[in-house]
Write a protein that holds these residues in place. Structure first.
Motif: not given
Ligand SMILES: Nc1ncnc2c1ncn2[C@@H]1O[C@H](COP(=O)(O)OP(=O)(O)OP(=O)(O)O)[C@@H](O)[C@H]1O
Ligand SMILES: [Mg+2]
Length: 212
Positions: A183-212
Motif C-alpha cells: 500500500i502506498v499512502d497516496a493522500s500525501q504530496s506527489l513528492e512523498s508518493v514518489k519517495i514511497q514508490i521508489e522505496k518499494e521498487l528498491s526493495q523489490l529489486h533487491k529481493t528479485w535480483v537473485g532470481d532475475c
C-alpha cells in the motif's frame, strides 16, 4: 530471465497514472527494459473492448457481461503484449490488472468470488503480477482530484458507496497477500508518493535480483 510484472491499483483519482511516471523514471535510472500498459486495454482489440466497458450507455450493463468483457480484454492483453514482453525479459508495468476485477466486479458489484477465481485461473494462470502497488486515498480526496475531468466514464459515475467498497476491496486484497500487494499512502504530496514508490521498487529489486 523472465521479466517482472508490476501492477498499479487503486480507486479513481488515487494517482495510478501519475505514479506510472515515477516508475518510468526509476526503471530508466536502473537501465531496466520495460513496457507500460493499462487495463482494460493494452492492445488495439482490448482497447476497443475498453470502450465497450467504460462508455456511459442507456442500456443496463449486466454484471456478468461486464465481468466477461474485462476478462476477454485481459486474455488478448496477456497473449499479445504481456506474455511476449515477460518472455523477452522485459518488465511490464500495468495501470490496473487482476486485482481490479476482484475489487470492482467482485467486492463492489457483489460478483461471485469462486467464479472470479475460475476465470483468473483460466485466463491469467501463472501470469499474475509479481508485485502490486495499491495507491490508497479516501474516496472524497480521489473524487476531488478527478472532479475537473470533463469526461466521466461509466464507473466514475458510480455512487460514493460503490467507491468506498472499491477502496475497502483494495485494502482487503493487500491484507490478504501482504507479500505481493503493497500500500502506498497516496493522500500525501506527489513528492512523498514518489519517495514511497521508489522505496518499494528498491526493495523489490533487491529481493528479485537473485532470481532475475
Ligand atoms: N499525491 C497527489 N497529490 C496531489 N495531486 C495528485 C496526487 N496524485 C495525483 N494527483 C492529481 O490527481 C489527479 C488524478 O490522478 P491520476 O490521473 O494519476 O489518478 P488515477 O488513479 O490514474 O485515476 P483514474 O482511476 O481515474 O485513471 C491528477 O490531476 C493528478 O495530477
Ligand atoms: Mg488513470
Amino acid at each position: 530471465m523472465r521479466g517482472k510484472f508490476i501492477s498499479l491499483e487503486g480507486g479513481e483519482g488515487s494517482g495510478k497514472t501519475t505514479a506510472i511516471h515515477f516508475i518510468r523514471q526509476w526503471l530508466d535510472d536502473h537501465n531496466i527494459p520495460y513496457i507500460m500498459t493499462r487495463e482494460p486495454g493494452g492492445t488495439p482489440l482490448a482497447e476497443e473492448i475498453r470502450q465497450l466497458i467504460l462508455s456511459p450507455r442507456e442500456e443496463v450493463v449486466n454484471d456478468t457481461t461486464e465481468l466477461l468483457l474485462v476478462f476477454a480484454a485481459r486474455a488478448q492483453h496477456l497473449a499479445e503484449k504481456i506474455q511476449p514482453a515477460l518472455d523477452k525479459g522485459t518488465w511490464v508495468i500495468s495501470d490496473r490488472f487482476l486485482d481490479s476485477s476482484y475489487v470492482y466486479q467482485g467486492k463492489a458489484r457483489g460478483g461471485d468470488i469462486a467464479m472470479l477465481d475460475q476465470l483468473a485461473s483460466w485466463v491469467v494462470g501463472d501470469n499474475k503480477p509479481n508485485a502490486t502497488l495499491v495507491l490508497d486515498v479516501s474516496v472524497e480526496l480521489g473524487q476531488e482530484r478527478v472532479v475537473q475531468r470533463q469526461h466521466q466514464d461509466r464507473l466514475d459515475k458510480e455512487s460514493l458507496a460503490f467507491h468506498q467498497k472499491v477502496r475497502d476491496g483494495f485494502l482487503e486484497r493487500a491484507k490478504a497477500d501482504p507479500e505481493r500487494v503493497k500500500i502506498v499512502d497516496a493522500s500525501q504530496s506527489l513528492e512523498s508518493v514518489k519517495i514511497q514508490i521508489e522505496k518499494e521498487l528498491s526493495q523489490l529489486h533487491k529481493t528479485w535480483v537473485g532470481d532475475c
